[in-house]
Design a protein around this motif. Structure first.
Motif, mmCIF file in Angstrom:
data_model
loop_
_atom_site.group_PDB
_atom_site.id
_atom_site.type_symbol
_atom_site.label_atom_id
_atom_site.label_comp_id
_atom_site.label_asym_id
_atom_site.label_seq_id
_atom_site.Cartn_x
_atom_site.Cartn_y
_atom_site.Cartn_z
ATOM 1 N N VAL A 145 -11.990 39.041 1.871
ATOM 2 C CA VAL A 145 -12.472 38.212 0.763
ATOM 3 C C VAL A 145 -11.300 37.685 -0.058
ATOM 4 C CG1 VAL A 145 -13.814 38.203 -1.372
ATOM 5 C CG2 VAL A 145 -14.708 39.369 0.650
ATOM 6 N N LEU A 146 -10.321 38.527 -0.341
ATOM 7 C CA LEU A 146 -9.153 38.090 -1.110
ATOM 8 C C LEU A 146 -8.383 36.994 -0.374
ATOM 9 C CD1 LEU A 146 -7.840 41.517 -2.448
ATOM 10 C CD2 LEU A 146 -9.009 39.729 -3.751
ATOM 11 N N LEU A 147 -8.256 37.153 0.936
ATOM 12 C CA LEU A 147 -7.557 36.141 1.724
ATOM 13 C C LEU A 147 -8.321 34.827 1.741
ATOM 14 C CD1 LEU A 147 -5.097 35.615 3.528
ATOM 15 C CD2 LEU A 147 -6.482 36.341 5.489
ATOM 16 N N GLU A 148 -9.651 34.903 1.908
ATOM 17 C CA GLU A 148 -10.468 33.686 1.918
ATOM 18 C C GLU A 148 -10.444 33.005 0.557
ATOM 19 O OE1 GLU A 148 -12.958 30.652 3.323
ATOM 20 O OE2 GLU A 148 -11.627 32.099 4.298
ATOM 21 N N GLU A 149 -10.454 33.787 -0.517
ATOM 22 C CA GLU A 149 -10.352 33.241 -1.875
ATOM 23 C C GLU A 149 -9.071 32.422 -2.020
ATOM 24 O OE1 GLU A 149 -11.373 35.685 -5.613
ATOM 25 O OE2 GLU A 149 -9.193 35.792 -5.455
ATOM 26 N N SER A 150 -7.949 32.972 -1.548
ATOM 27 C CA SER A 150 -6.669 32.269 -1.642
ATOM 28 C C SER A 150 -6.660 31.015 -0.773
ATOM 29 C CB SER A 150 -5.527 33.197 -1.217
ATOM 30 O OG SER A 150 -5.430 34.303 -2.088
ATOM 31 N N ARG A 151 -7.205 31.132 0.430
ATOM 32 C CA ARG A 151 -7.247 29.973 1.328
ATOM 33 C C ARG A 151 -8.038 28.823 0.721
ATOM 34 N NH1 ARG A 151 -10.062 26.989 3.958
ATOM 35 N NH2 ARG A 151 -11.946 28.069 3.288
ATOM 36 N N ALA A 152 -9.217 29.155 0.148
ATOM 37 C CA ALA A 152 -10.062 28.122 -0.455
ATOM 38 C C ALA A 152 -9.373 27.475 -1.649
ATOM 39 C CB ALA A 152 -11.398 28.732 -0.871
ATOM 40 N N GLN A 153 -8.691 28.280 -2.449
ATOM 41 C CA GLN A 153 -7.991 27.736 -3.619
ATOM 42 C C GLN A 153 -6.854 26.810 -3.204
ATOM 43 O OE1 GLN A 153 -8.972 27.394 -6.534
ATOM 44 N NE2 GLN A 153 -8.000 28.841 -7.953
ATOM 45 N N ALA A 154 -6.135 27.199 -2.167
ATOM 46 C CA ALA A 154 -5.027 26.376 -1.694
ATOM 47 C C ALA A 154 -5.507 25.008 -1.227
ATOM 48 C CB ALA A 154 -4.286 27.095 -0.566
ATOM 49 N N GLU A 155 -6.748 24.956 -0.732
ATOM 50 C CA GLU A 155 -7.316 23.690 -0.276
ATOM 51 C C GLU A 155 -7.690 22.764 -1.431
ATOM 52 O OE1 GLU A 155 -7.897 22.356 2.871
ATOM 53 O OE2 GLU A 155 -6.511 23.932 3.488
ATOM 54 N N LEU A 156 -7.798 23.301 -2.637
ATOM 55 C CA LEU A 156 -8.221 22.507 -3.796
ATOM 56 C C LEU A 156 -7.057 22.048 -4.673
ATOM 57 C CD1 LEU A 156 -11.259 24.708 -4.932
ATOM 58 C CD2 LEU A 156 -11.382 22.505 -3.749
ATOM 59 N N ILE A 157 -6.063 22.901 -4.828
ATOM 60 C CA ILE A 157 -4.972 22.629 -5.771
ATOM 61 C C ILE A 157 -4.218 21.355 -5.388
ATOM 62 C CG2 ILE A 157 -2.756 23.467 -6.660
ATOM 63 C CD1 ILE A 157 -3.846 26.305 -6.398
ATOM 64 N N GLY A 158 -4.121 20.450 -6.382
ATOM 65 C CA GLY A 158 -3.353 19.230 -6.196
ATOM 66 C C GLY A 158 -4.056 18.132 -5.449
ATOM 67 N N LYS A 159 -5.274 18.376 -4.982
ATOM 68 C CA LYS A 159 -6.022 17.346 -4.256
ATOM 69 C C LYS A 159 -6.657 16.368 -5.250
ATOM 70 C CE LYS A 159 -5.216 19.046 -0.158
ATOM 71 N NZ LYS A 159 -4.560 20.315 -0.473
ATOM 72 N N PRO A 160 -7.123 15.196 -4.768
ATOM 73 C CA PRO A 160 -7.611 14.146 -5.674
ATOM 74 C C PRO A 160 -8.673 14.605 -6.669
ATOM 75 C CG PRO A 160 -7.304 13.232 -3.498
ATOM 76 C CD PRO A 160 -7.053 14.709 -3.369
ATOM 77 N N HIS A 161 -9.651 15.382 -6.226
ATOM 78 C CA HIS A 161 -10.698 15.813 -7.161
ATOM 79 C C HIS A 161 -10.116 16.690 -8.277
ATOM 80 C CE1 HIS A 161 -14.351 15.192 -4.244
ATOM 81 N NE2 HIS A 161 -13.788 14.065 -4.641
ATOM 82 N N GLN A 162 -9.233 17.594 -7.921
ATOM 83 C CA GLN A 162 -8.658 18.472 -8.934
ATOM 84 C C GLN A 162 -7.764 17.689 -9.890
ATOM 85 O OE1 GLN A 162 -5.325 20.662 -8.937
ATOM 86 N NE2 GLN A 162 -6.109 21.805 -10.691
ATOM 87 N N MET A 163 -7.020 16.739 -9.386
ATOM 88 C CA MET A 163 -6.155 15.924 -10.241
ATOM 89 C C MET A 163 -6.986 15.053 -11.183
ATOM 90 S SD MET A 163 -3.334 17.113 -9.393
ATOM 91 C CE MET A 163 -2.282 16.062 -10.402
ATOM 92 N N GLU A 164 -8.148 14.591 -10.704
ATOM 93 C CA GLU A 164 -9.030 13.798 -11.567
ATOM 94 C C GLU A 164 -9.622 14.653 -12.672
ATOM 95 O OE1 GLU A 164 -11.618 10.965 -13.307
ATOM 96 O OE2 GLU A 164 -9.658 10.890 -12.323
ATOM 97 N N VAL A 165 -9.947 15.909 -12.370
ATOM 98 C CA VAL A 165 -10.447 16.817 -13.403
ATOM 99 C C VAL A 165 -9.389 17.032 -14.477
ATOM 100 C CG1 VAL A 165 -11.146 19.198 -13.876
ATOM 101 C CG2 VAL A 165 -12.087 18.005 -11.904
ATOM 102 N N ILE A 166 -8.160 17.245 -14.072
ATOM 103 C CA ILE A 166 -7.074 17.439 -15.040
ATOM 104 C C ILE A 166 -6.910 16.200 -15.915
ATOM 105 C CG2 ILE A 166 -4.576 17.746 -15.287
ATOM 106 C CD1 ILE A 166 -4.670 19.440 -12.727
ATOM 107 N N ALA A 167 -6.895 15.019 -15.288
ATOM 108 C CA ALA A 167 -6.733 13.776 -16.039
ATOM 109 C C ALA A 167 -7.885 13.560 -17.017
ATOM 110 C CB ALA A 167 -6.625 12.595 -15.076
ATOM 111 N N ALA A 168 -9.101 13.837 -16.570
ATOM 112 C CA ALA A 168 -10.268 13.652 -17.434
ATOM 113 C C ALA A 168 -10.229 14.605 -18.616
ATOM 114 C CB ALA A 168 -11.550 13.857 -16.622
ATOM 115 N N ASN A 169 -9.808 15.839 -18.391
ATOM 116 C CA ASN A 169 -9.708 16.803 -19.482
ATOM 117 C C ASN A 169 -8.672 16.364 -20.512
ATOM 118 O OD1 ASN A 169 -11.683 18.635 -18.671
ATOM 119 N ND2 ASN A 169 -10.280 19.760 -17.349
#
Length: 263
Positions: free
Chosen positions: A230-254
């Motif tokens: 579970v810990l490994l899958e948690e890290s893998r999933a997070q790595a797939e999100l960080i810095g991607k367009p959706h996450q960058m748009e959330v940061i910009a909107a905030n």
């Protein structure tokens, strides 16, 4: 006649059982309609949330009594053992298709959710229920066991003793008891309005993050005894999100104090 309607609006799929005159009881046409509705949303990139509801006085009263006669004349092994939908047969897919969807599913319950109707509701991620709603694992009334995915879903929601009591007795419980035991998320006067409001809130979040969260929760539930995995899958999933367009748009909107716009 059509048993299920699907309307997609503002990234929300409104899936509604439309056999209100029969308390949305499950016959073969209803089975087919529910499965088709769920599987039809699998690859729809426009959909971010699903609201599942039933028209009329009840969400779903379970198996149509008239269907028992038709089922009795069939070979039970030939009918229920084949895996027609991945790991599930047709009856199981009615509930499990909503867990297999990559987006959250919110159910609005009123009246009764009995037997197969209860298991259908359990396939949703979140369940709002109106006061007075009754739920039951009804199969024992007919000399059967839950066979629509209930045993894949219930152990994650209720204690073992609660599960056994509900299964052995087939006794209906009120929404308040269902809430205390974990079958219902919240009791509200207007469950459909509450479900839509929550769906609108979730639809405004990062689609990729929400989908990753649903997948990760499912993985964690299936691997509760393997913390390392579970810990490994948690890290893998997070790595797939960080810095991607959706996450960058959330940061910009905030930072800009506006609502995010996702492409």
């Amino acid at each position: 006649m059509a048993r299920v309607s699907v309307e997609i609006k503002d990234h929300i799929a409104h899936v509604r059982l439309t056999r209100g005159d029969k308390m949305n009881a499950l016959d073969q046409a209803m089975f087919d309609g529910i499965i088709d509705a769920g599987e039809g949303l699998m690859d729809n990139e426009d959909v971010r949330v699903v609201v599942l509801s039933g028209e009329g006085k009840s969400f779903c009263a379970g198996l149509d009594v008239m269907s028992f006669a038709a089922l009795a004349g069939q070979d039970p092994v030939a009918r229920i053992m084949p895996r027609t939908h991945g790991n599930a047969n047709d009856a199981q897919q009615v509930a499990m298709v909503w867990r297999k969807l990559k987006v959250p599913v919110i159910a609005a319950l009123q009246g009764v959710a009995f037997g197969g109707g209860c298991q259908l509701a359990l396939g949703a991620d979140i369940r709002f229920a109106a006061p007075g709603t009754k739920m039951a694992i009804m199969e024992m009334k007919w000399g059967l066991i839950p066979d629509m995915g209930g045993m894949a879903l219930l152990p994650h929601l209720v204690r073992s003793d609660v599960l056994r009591r509900l299964t052995y007795t087939a006794a209906p419980i009120e929404a308040e008891q269902a809430l205390a035991w974990g079958l219902v998320t919240e009791i509200v006067d207007d469950p459909l309005a509450a479900a839509i409001a929550l769906a609108e809130e979730i639809a405004g979040k990062s689609p990729s993050a929400v989908q990753a969260a649903k997948a990760l929760i499912g993985y964690a539930e299936e691997h509760m005894d393997d913390v390392d995995a579970v810990l490994l899958e948690e890290s893998r999933a997070q790595a797939e999100l960080i810095g991607k367009p959706h996450q960058m748009e959330v940061i910009a909107a905030n930072i800009q104090k506006r609502k995010p716009v996702f492409k």
